[in-house]
Write a protein that holds these residues in place. Sequence first.
Motif: not given
Length: 282
Positions: A100-102, A121-125, A143-145, A165-170
């Motif tokens: 989930e976090y990279l 994956l939710k977070v990519l730094l 798509k979960a980013l 497709n990044l409809s969840h990106l905040e």
Amino acid sequence: MVLKFLFLIVTVGYYANVESGHVPGREGKCEFINESNSMLGNVYSCKIKNAVLHKDEKFTITGPHPSKGRRDMGVKFVEFSSSNISRIPNQVFRKFPNLEYLSMNGVGLRIFNELPHATELKVLLANNNQITKFDANTFEYAKALMILSFRKNQISTIDAKTFINLSHLEDLYLSDNKIAALHMNTFNPLISLQILSLSGNQLQSIDLELFQSNRQLREVLLYDNKLKAIHPQAFSNMESLFNLELHGNECIDIDSRIDEDDFQEKINNDLKSCFEKYPAKE
Ligand SMILES: *[C@@H]1O[C@H](CO)[C@@H](O)[C@H](O)[C@H]1NC(C)=O
Ligand SMILES: *[C@@H]1O[C@H](CO)[C@@H](O)[C@H](O)[C@H]1NC(C)=O
Ligand SMILES: *[C@@H]1O[C@H](CO)[C@@H](O)[C@H](O)[C@H]1NC(C)=O
């Protein structure tokens, strides 16, 4: 003598490998630990240090789990550090399907390839790297980013379809890059975006269309660009906007933060000279 002999074996082995057409494979060794993460809480993690990966090489992730009952499936956080990795190895997502976090800050990333297996994956730094561009469909399967961060890279080109497709990106952080222009549809897919940072780039103008789908935006950071002109309605559909930072531009040098007055009215006053100069003349 023994050392010399060993060196010979290693050297001969390496060249034999290259000559037979095999690209030497690279290995990243995990140290598995329980890591306390601000977003995910206490999670099972893999930390990789001193890894090297050049273009077109294969990458394998190794390292023993510290206790029985621990599996690759349980890993949610991966961090690379003190490494030189030219691209994100897809092996990371194959081996850890629930990642989930990279975190890949300052590891020499140059190429940004598609991430077909990064479905959880939710977070990519990926701050402090040398990424120069994003192609179309880069995040199509991720798509979960929710958070993407590419501060301090060399990005100058972003394809209009990069973020589909990044409809969840905040949160999207693109500060301190070399972005001089953006296609008007670039941020269209980002309907949940709340924080957008584009500070420290070379933007000259903001068109009406650029932020029209980003109605949830709360903070927009555009300071230290070369803005000469902004469309008068560029920010008018953002009902939750409370922080608009625009200092260090050609047509404006102040920030607008929420106060008792109507924020949209405040923006109209603060940005008057940018609005008047729209559209910008060459
Ligand atoms: C990590 O946490 C799990 C469960 O909370 C525990 O069983 C395990 O011993 C911990 N492992 C390490 C290396 O601290
Ligand atoms: C990292 O690897 C690249 C080749 O992929 C090389 O050009 C560069 O010098 C390396 N950087 C460091 C800091 O070792
Ligand atoms: C991404 O979005 C496009 C257009 O909305 C859609 O056709 C495609 O199937 C989506 N891709 C995935 C992997 O869901």
